[in-house]
Design an enzyme around this catalytic site. Structure first.
Site, PDB file in Angstrom:
ATOM      1  N   GLY A  11       0.737  -1.353   0.173  1.00  0.00           N
ATOM      2  CA  GLY A  11      -0.096   0.307   0.306  1.00  0.00           C
ATOM      3  C   GLY A  11       0.561   1.269  -0.123  1.00  0.00           C
ATOM      4  O   GLY A  11       0.089   2.651   0.101  1.00  0.00           O
ATOM      5  N   GLY A  14      -0.463   4.956  -1.254  1.00  0.00           N
ATOM      6  CA  GLY A  14      -1.724   5.772  -0.767  1.00  0.00           C
ATOM      7  C   GLY A  14      -1.256   6.786  -0.104  1.00  0.00           C
ATOM      8  O   GLY A  14       0.006   6.790   0.063  1.00  0.00           O
ATOM      9  N   ASP A  56      -2.282  -7.990  -6.470  1.00  0.00           N
ATOM     10  CA  ASP A  56      -3.650  -7.586  -5.487  1.00  0.00           C
ATOM     11  C   ASP A  56      -3.137  -8.823  -3.938  1.00  0.00           C
ATOM     12  O   ASP A  56      -2.170 -10.152  -4.586  1.00  0.00           O
ATOM     13  CB  ASP A  56      -4.441  -8.433  -6.454  1.00  0.00           C
ATOM     14  CG  ASP A  56      -5.921  -8.531  -5.888  1.00  0.00           C
ATOM     15  OD1 ASP A  56      -5.597  -8.655  -4.873  1.00  0.00           O
ATOM     16  OD2 ASP A  56      -6.382  -9.047  -6.507  1.00  0.00           O
ATOM     17  N   THR A  78       0.031  -1.651   5.045  1.00  0.00           N
ATOM     18  CA  THR A  78      -0.667  -0.379   5.209  1.00  0.00           C
ATOM     19  C   THR A  78      -1.693  -0.423   4.376  1.00  0.00           C
ATOM     20  O   THR A  78      -2.696   0.261   4.198  1.00  0.00           O
ATOM     21  CB  THR A  78       0.182   0.802   4.829  1.00  0.00           C
ATOM     22  OG1 THR A  78      -0.243   1.503   3.306  1.00  0.00           O
ATOM     23  CG2 THR A  78       1.376   1.186   5.211  1.00  0.00           C
ATOM     24  N   SER A 118      -6.237   0.319  13.513  1.00  0.00           N
ATOM     25  CA  SER A 118      -6.646   1.794  13.101  1.00  0.00           C
ATOM     26  C   SER A 118      -7.276   2.028  14.624  1.00  0.00           C
ATOM     27  O   SER A 118      -7.689   0.598  15.865  1.00  0.00           O
ATOM     28  CB  SER A 118      -8.526   1.316  12.662  1.00  0.00           C
ATOM     29  OG  SER A 118      -9.282   2.270  13.362  1.00  0.00           O
ATOM     30  N   LYS A 152     -10.673  -4.240  10.674  1.00  0.00           N
ATOM     31  CA  LYS A 152      -9.649  -3.981  11.048  1.00  0.00           C
ATOM     32  C   LYS A 152      -8.969  -4.839  12.049  1.00  0.00           C
ATOM     33  O   LYS A 152      -8.041  -5.537  12.403  1.00  0.00           O
ATOM     34  CB  LYS A 152      -8.750  -2.481  11.118  1.00  0.00           C
ATOM     35  CG  LYS A 152      -9.838  -1.680   9.736  1.00  0.00           C
ATOM     36  CD  LYS A 152      -8.224  -1.727   8.536  1.00  0.00           C
ATOM     37  CE  LYS A 152      -7.459  -1.516   8.985  1.00  0.00           C
ATOM     38  NZ  LYS A 152      -6.317  -1.176   8.451  1.00  0.00           N
TER      39      LYS A 152
END
Length: 365
Positions: A11, A14, A56, A78, A118, A152
């Protein structure tokens, strides 16, 4: 340390991932960084030590090939789908994709695996978070108002359960709270947009609720410290650190360490964007009234397939306390924020203003 070895940032194109790549190249310039993302066309770093790879993470065969080719010493994961996508996408990517990455990492000899979780995974619909720490229980399923957050939590659980399986595979989890900064696509842009629409004269609640917002570079810093700690623990194998020092198998809240009143943060963003409305002109709307309005608007907009500007979730977040202790991260990771909240707001908003200016100039040509 000049080098962290070979680090794979999943990631890495991002918002957070690209800041992690930037900070690694800045502070550990001899590190070989590989970025894995579904599409690696945005937020690319120019360093010759950074390579980019499309892939992917839900494709087990593809990930096995990527890991066997790149042979990373450490993985920072991430990657996550957008918050508003359907539940099945969150299941597939957050849970399934994380398990695919774990298996590929375990089989290819990865030493350290750091997961971006998170802070909201301990948040339920009723309980305010007052200096909450890592001992608070996870909130999932029917008790968790956001399905994305449930996935998450499930992914974090999988990561921590994989620790020391095999013995030389070490994992941990970073729980960021209220991330914002340059290239932010959710927090600051919506606030600046509200200023542009002249919505600064309204406020929900009495602004007595403390809230955690965290500048993105501080979160990147926390991830890199976690990699360093896991690599150090790997060197000490088969020794297991004391519980009071241990990083592997553990989760860590990362914030700015500056809980602020919710509307104070937003008004600081608006002020940096140009707002000079005096506080005496602000209309206060009670949380109960705003909740009722949000309920009505959500129902009406749902009928036409749209989302209103005021939702019940927004009312809840803007009128509740939600801040966390970073004592564990300070003690075990040596974490301390690099950038203050004030400076982070300045950097993030200026980035938006400069982007708007460039867009305007390009349109006028």
């Amino acid at each position: 340390m000049q080098s962290l070895g070979n680090v794979l940032v999943v990631g890495g194109c991002g918002f957070l991932g690209s800041h992690i790549v930037n900070l690694i190249t800045k502070r550990h310039p001899q590190t070989q960084v590989a970025v894995l993302d579904l599409r690696t066309t945005s937020n690319r770093h120019a360093s010759s030590n950074v390579s980019y790879h499309d892939g992917d993470i839900t494709d087990a065969a593809a990930m096995k090939t990527v890991f066997s080719q790149l042979k990373p010493d450490a993985v920072i994961h991430t990657a996550a789908p957008h918050f508003d996508l359907p539940p099945e996408i969150h299941d597939k990517v957050n849970v399934g994709g994380t398990k695919v990455l774990l298996q590929a990492a375990q089989e290819s000899g990865v030493k350290a695996f750091v997961y971006t979780s998170s802070a909201s995974i301990i948040l339920d619909p009723r309980t305010e978070l007052i200096n909450a720490d890592e001992r608070w229980p996870l909130c999932t399923g029917d008790d968790q108002p956001e399905y994305y957050t449930t996935t998450k939590a499930y992914a974090e659980t999988a990561v921590l359960q994989a620790n020391r399986k095999p013995e030389n595979f070490l994992t941990c989890s970073i729980r960021p709270a209220g991330i914002f900064g340059e290239r932010d696509v959710q927090t600051l842009p919506h606030m600046v947009k509200a200023y542009r629409k002249g919505q600064t004269k309204f406020q929900v609640g009495d602004n007595t609720n403390l809230f955690d917002f965290t500048y993105v570079e501080n979160i990147a810093h926390g991830h890199i410290l976690a990699v360093l700690a896991l690599l150090h623990s790997h060197q000490m194998l088969p020794t297991v650190p004391l519980d009071t020092e241990r990083v592997d198998g553990e989760a860590f809240f990362i914030t700015n360490g500056e809980p602020t009143y919710f509307w104070d943060f937003i008004r600081a963003v608006w002020h940096e964007a140009g707002d000079r409305l005096p506080l005496s002109s602000v209309w206060h709307l009670s949380a109960d009234t705003a909740w009722a309005i949000g309920t009505i608007l959500e129902t009406l907009f749902w009928l036409v397939g749209k989302k209103p500007n005021l939702t019940r979730a927004q009312v809840r977040y803007s009128s509740m306390s939600k801040y966390h202790s970073i004592a564990k991260a300070r003690m075990r990771l040596g974490y301390a924020p690099l950038v203050s909240l004030e400076e982070g707001i300045k950097r993030g908003v200026q980035y938006i203003l400069e982007a708007e200016k460039k867009a305007g100039e390009k349109k006028g040509q």
